[in-house]
Design a protein around this motif. Structure first.
Motif, short mmCIF file in Angstrom:
data_model
loop_
_atom_site.label_atom_id
_atom_site.label_comp_id
_atom_site.label_asym_id
_atom_site.label_seq_id
_atom_site.Cartn_x
_atom_site.Cartn_y
_atom_site.Cartn_z
N PHE A 143 0.83 -1.19 -0.08
CA PHE A 143 0.06 0.06 0.09
C PHE A 143 0.87 1.38 0.15
O PHE A 143 1.97 1.01 0.77
CB PHE A 143 -1.10 0.01 1.25
CG PHE A 143 -1.92 -1.18 1.58
CD1 PHE A 143 -2.99 -1.13 0.87
CD2 PHE A 143 -1.37 -2.33 2.24
CE1 PHE A 143 -3.89 -2.45 1.06
CE2 PHE A 143 -2.09 -3.40 2.27
CZ PHE A 143 -3.55 -3.18 1.60
N ASP A 144 0.52 2.23 -0.71
CA ASP A 144 1.04 3.57 -0.44
C ASP A 144 0.54 4.40 0.79
O ASP A 144 0.13 3.74 1.46
CB ASP A 144 0.76 4.46 -1.79
CG ASP A 144 -0.66 5.01 -2.01
OD1 ASP A 144 -1.62 4.73 -0.84
OD2 ASP A 144 -0.91 5.49 -3.10
N LYS A 145 1.00 5.57 0.79
CA LYS A 145 0.98 6.23 2.12
C LYS A 145 -0.63 6.46 2.37
O LYS A 145 -0.96 6.94 3.22
CB LYS A 145 1.87 7.52 2.04
CG LYS A 145 1.40 8.59 1.03
CD LYS A 145 2.42 9.73 1.16
CE LYS A 145 2.22 10.89 -0.21
NZ LYS A 145 3.16 11.90 0.17
N LYS A 146 -1.35 6.64 1.27
CA LYS A 146 -2.82 6.90 1.38
C LYS A 146 -3.80 5.61 1.68
O LYS A 146 -4.76 5.77 1.85
CB LYS A 146 -3.33 7.44 0.08
CG LYS A 146 -2.71 8.95 -0.35
CD LYS A 146 -3.14 9.58 -1.46
CE LYS A 146 -2.76 10.81 -1.83
NZ LYS A 146 -3.37 11.42 -2.93
N GLY A 147 -2.73 4.31 1.80
CA GLY A 147 -3.64 2.96 2.01
C GLY A 147 -3.99 2.59 0.68
O GLY A 147 -5.05 1.47 0.79
N VAL A 148 -3.70 2.73 -0.42
CA VAL A 148 -4.19 2.31 -1.91
C VAL A 148 -3.11 1.40 -2.28
O VAL A 148 -2.03 1.42 -2.24
CB VAL A 148 -4.23 3.45 -2.83
CG1 VAL A 148 -4.63 2.91 -4.23
CG2 VAL A 148 -5.43 4.50 -2.47
N VAL A 149 -3.81 0.18 -2.77
CA VAL A 149 -2.95 -0.98 -3.24
C VAL A 149 -2.16 -0.69 -4.58
O VAL A 149 -2.75 -0.05 -5.27
CB VAL A 149 -3.71 -2.19 -3.37
CG1 VAL A 149 -2.85 -3.47 -4.23
CG2 VAL A 149 -4.61 -2.81 -2.31
N VAL A 150 -0.75 -0.83 -4.34
CA VAL A 150 -0.03 -0.41 -5.45
C VAL A 150 0.59 -1.74 -6.08
O VAL A 150 1.22 -1.76 -7.19
CB VAL A 150 1.21 0.77 -4.97
CG1 VAL A 150 0.68 2.08 -4.62
CG2 VAL A 150 2.19 0.09 -3.86
N LYS A 151 0.57 -2.90 -5.24
CA LYS A 151 1.21 -4.08 -5.90
C LYS A 151 0.47 -5.18 -5.16
O LYS A 151 0.14 -5.22 -3.87
CB LYS A 151 2.70 -4.02 -5.67
CG LYS A 151 3.56 -4.83 -6.73
CD LYS A 151 5.02 -4.84 -6.14
CE LYS A 151 5.76 -4.51 -7.17
NZ LYS A 151 7.08 -4.53 -6.94
N LYS A 152 0.25 -6.27 -5.84
CA LYS A 152 -0.18 -7.68 -5.09
C LYS A 152 0.31 -8.70 -5.96
O LYS A 152 0.50 -8.66 -6.81
CB LYS A 152 -1.75 -7.50 -5.50
CG LYS A 152 -2.42 -7.59 -6.88
CD LYS A 152 -3.81 -7.74 -6.79
CE LYS A 152 -4.13 -7.89 -8.05
NZ LYS A 152 -5.71 -7.97 -8.32
N TYR A 153 0.69 -9.80 -5.07
CA TYR A 153 1.27 -10.84 -5.54
C TYR A 153 1.32 -12.15 -4.52
O TYR A 153 1.28 -11.74 -3.45
CB TYR A 153 2.69 -10.45 -6.08
CG TYR A 153 3.65 -9.98 -5.12
CD1 TYR A 153 4.39 -10.65 -4.28
CD2 TYR A 153 3.69 -8.55 -4.90
CE1 TYR A 153 5.18 -10.17 -3.36
CE2 TYR A 153 4.49 -8.05 -3.83
CZ TYR A 153 5.41 -8.91 -3.12
OH TYR A 153 6.31 -8.32 -2.33
N LYS A 154 1.84 -13.23 -5.16
CA LYS A 154 1.88 -14.52 -4.14
C LYS A 154 3.29 -14.73 -4.22
O LYS A 154 3.98 -14.70 -5.43
CB LYS A 154 0.89 -15.52 -4.68
CG LYS A 154 -0.30 -15.23 -4.55
CD LYS A 154 -1.35 -16.43 -4.71
CE LYS A 154 -2.63 -16.31 -4.43
NZ LYS A 154 -3.32 -16.77 -3.11
N THR A 155 3.71 -15.49 -3.03
CA THR A 155 5.25 -16.03 -3.25
C THR A 155 4.94 -17.47 -2.91
O THR A 155 3.90 -17.84 -2.21
CB THR A 155 6.20 -15.38 -2.00
OG1 THR A 155 5.58 -15.63 -0.97
CG2 THR A 155 6.22 -13.85 -2.74
N GLY A 156 5.92 -18.37 -3.26
CA GLY A 156 5.98 -19.76 -2.77
C GLY A 156 5.00 -20.35 -3.81
O GLY A 156 4.95 -20.28 -5.03
#
Length: 109
Positions: free
Chosen positions: A86-99
């Motif tokens: 999330f950025d400083k405003k609380g908005v999603v800037v990236k989403k992903y899975k690991t593993g």
């Protein structure tokens, strides 16, 4: 003798059933991931859709949320993290899975 073998087989089968469903954490499907829109969805949206994260971390002015999931099963194992940045405003800037998925060492599947 036949009853003893049958009893042992039933006990073995029942013990295997409990092994099939060992899960821990939050399993987030692809359909759920698609509900979270980069540069649009907020922390409130993510919490409403998925729930409170197991782990949070500050990153500069923003924040990273982690949802962990582990499953040990007869047909394979799954060990992954779903991550939302999330950025400083609380908005999603990236989403992903690991593993991801791996073979079960007991069955080789």
């Amino acid at each position: 003798m036949k009853k003893a073998i049958l009893s042992a087989a039933v006990l073995l089968a029942l013990s295997g059933c409990s092994y099939l469903s060992m899960e821990k954490g939050t399993d987030i499907s692809q359909a759920t991931m698609e509900q979270i829109v980069v540069n649009k969805s907020t922390q409130s949206d993510v919490e409403r859709i998925i729930g409170y994260p197991q782990n949070k971390q500050k990153l500069g002015d923003g924040e990273i949320w982690y949802y962990e999931f582990s499953k040990v099963g007869y047909l394979g194992n799954k060990d992954e993290k779903t991550v939302f940045e999330f950025d400083k405003k609380g908005v999603v800037v990236k989403k992903y899975k690991t593993g991801g998925n791996s073979k079960n060492p007991l069955t080789g599947k």
